[in-house]
Design a protein around this motif. Structure first.
Motif, PDB file in Angstrom:
ATOM      1  N   SER A  24       0.830  -1.208   0.000  1.00 52.05           N
ATOM      2  CA  SER A  24       0.000   0.000   0.000  1.00 52.05           C
ATOM      3  C   SER A  24       0.862   1.256   0.000  1.00 52.05           C
ATOM      4  O   SER A  24       0.478   2.280  -0.575  1.00 52.05           O
ATOM      5  N   LEU A  25       2.046   1.205   0.602  1.00 57.67           N
ATOM      6  CA  LEU A  25       2.944   2.352   0.587  1.00 57.67           C
ATOM      7  C   LEU A  25       3.479   2.586  -0.827  1.00 57.67           C
ATOM      8  O   LEU A  25       3.587   3.731  -1.283  1.00 57.67           O
ATOM      9  N   ILE A  52       9.672   5.265  -7.427  1.00 49.76           N
ATOM     10  CA  ILE A  52       9.715   4.267  -6.363  1.00 49.76           C
ATOM     11  C   ILE A  52      11.130   3.745  -6.196  1.00 49.76           C
ATOM     12  O   ILE A  52      11.667   3.035  -7.048  1.00 49.76           O
ATOM     13  N   THR A  53      11.756   4.117  -5.101  1.00 48.95           N
ATOM     14  CA  THR A  53      13.063   3.607  -4.702  1.00 48.95           C
ATOM     15  C   THR A  53      13.003   3.263  -3.226  1.00 48.95           C
ATOM     16  O   THR A  53      12.079   3.691  -2.515  1.00 48.95           O
ATOM     17  N   GLU A  54      13.989   2.515  -2.747  1.00 51.44           N
ATOM     18  CA  GLU A  54      14.019   2.199  -1.325  1.00 51.44           C
ATOM     19  C   GLU A  54      14.175   3.462  -0.496  1.00 51.44           C
ATOM     20  O   GLU A  54      13.562   3.594   0.571  1.00 51.44           O
ATOM     21  N   ASP A  55      14.960   4.414  -0.967  1.00 51.13           N
ATOM     22  CA  ASP A  55      15.144   5.665  -0.223  1.00 51.13           C
ATOM     23  C   ASP A  55      13.813   6.407  -0.076  1.00 51.13           C
ATOM     24  O   ASP A  55      13.502   6.942   0.997  1.00 51.13           O
ATOM     25  N   ALA A  56      13.023   6.444  -1.157  1.00 54.59           N
ATOM     26  CA  ALA A  56      11.735   7.141  -1.096  1.00 54.59           C
ATOM     27  C   ALA A  56      10.764   6.415  -0.173  1.00 54.59           C
ATOM     28  O   ALA A  56      10.052   7.041   0.623  1.00 54.59           O
ATOM     29  N   GLU A  82       8.127   6.014   5.123  1.00 55.09           N
ATOM     30  CA  GLU A  82       7.873   5.096   6.230  1.00 55.09           C
ATOM     31  C   GLU A  82       8.300   5.712   7.560  1.00 55.09           C
ATOM     32  O   GLU A  82       7.568   5.647   8.559  1.00 55.09           O
ATOM     33  N   GLN A  83       9.465   6.329   7.586  1.00 49.84           N
ATOM     34  CA  GLN A  83       9.945   6.949   8.817  1.00 49.84           C
ATOM     35  C   GLN A  83       9.068   8.130   9.216  1.00 49.84           C
ATOM     36  O   GLN A  83       8.819   8.357  10.407  1.00 49.84           O
TER      37      GLN A  83
END
Length: 279
Positions: A31-32, A43-47, A52-53
């Motif tokens: 969903s994120l 969409i990247t892990e950093d984004a 999320e944080q």
């Protein structure tokens, strides 16, 4: 139903996580992930991690993430947020294929009622509740939610288990220490991983091998007896549920396995969403 039954006998070492999609057009995204897509964010892990944080920080500022007077860890907080519709990287799955099949055969109130559904079984060959030496780390994380457990389990901070999972080369399991009634009823838990680079469909949000389809696997599942020798490599299987079969399957699931909305959503939100309270 025959394929589901034969999967359990395909290999005693296989453990499947099941998810039902009401439309076969859907990809396996969190969903994120879908939230950032709607916002046209690359969409990247950093984004994903940055958002999320932010969500975790704001949820704690709101006063959430407290159980028995102690703060729960980030994985438990994400599980609770997911339950109430806040976007997270967690993907809901179940250990019960009949529950997943119920979701793949949504009734006529669904916007996807006229579309074929999809039942997905993910083979968690990487499933390890404890570390098994170098190169075989733990991949199953029980959330820290009960206050007595927080003293020794959170030496790395509230985000320790989440960060440990995101450092793995595979997906990982999140199992709630304080499951709500819906998780219990659905025999549910979560899969998650660092965002794969590059992602490979259809498991867009999960870091796992997605090989080309092997027609021989289908043959093995429906053959009278699987050939001797090692089982074929089976990272996942997707079973198409034709739209014309949904109603019949839903009736079968109700009568044979007691799979109903009342049984799977035994809470106030479930009554609001599925109950016949409007007359």
């Amino acid at each position: 139903m025959e394929a589901i039954g034969r999967l359990s006998a395909h290999s005693t070492s296989h453990r499947f996580a099941w998810r039902g999609l009401s439309s076969a057009d859907h990809l396996m995204t969190s969903s994120l992930h879908r939230l950032l897509e709607r916002e046209e964010v690359t969409i990247t892990e950093d984004a994903l991690r940055a958002r999320e944080q932010t969500i975790l920080r704001e949820a704690r500022r709101w006063g959430l993430g407290v159980e028995g007077g102690q703060m729960v860890d980030d994985l438990q907080l994400l599980a609770d947020l997911q339950h109430f519709g806040v976007p997270t990287r967690l993907i809901d799955v179940t250990s019960n294929p009949m529950t997943a099949l119920w979701f793949a055969t949504r009734d006529s109130r669904s916007t996807h009622a006229a579309r074929s559904g999809l039942l997905v079984g993910i083979n968690m060959s990487w499933y390890r509740e404890e570390s098994q030496g170098e190169g075989r780390p733990q991949t199953v994380f029980k959330t820290v939610g009960a206050p007595p457990a927080t003293r020794g389990a959170l030496n790395g901070g509230l985000g320790h288990r989440l960060v440990t999972g995101l450092a793995l080369d595979t997906s990982f399991v999140v199992s709630s220490s304080v499951p709500n009634v819906r998780l219990l009823a659905q025999e549910g838990y979560f899969l998650a991983s660092v965002h794969p680079e590059p992602p490979s469909g259809p498991m867009v949000s999960l870091k796992m091998e997605v090989p080309r389809g092997d027609p021989a696997v289908t043959h093995d599942l429906f053959a009278n007896a699987r050939a001797r020798g090692n089982p074929r490599k089976l990272p996942f299987i997707a079973i198409l549920i034709p739209s014309r079969a949904k109603k019949q399957l839903r009736t079968y699931l109700k009568n044979t396995y007691s799979r109903t909305a009342k049984r799977l959503f035994p809470d106030f939100a479930g009554f609001h969403d599925h109950g016949d309270w409007q007359g």
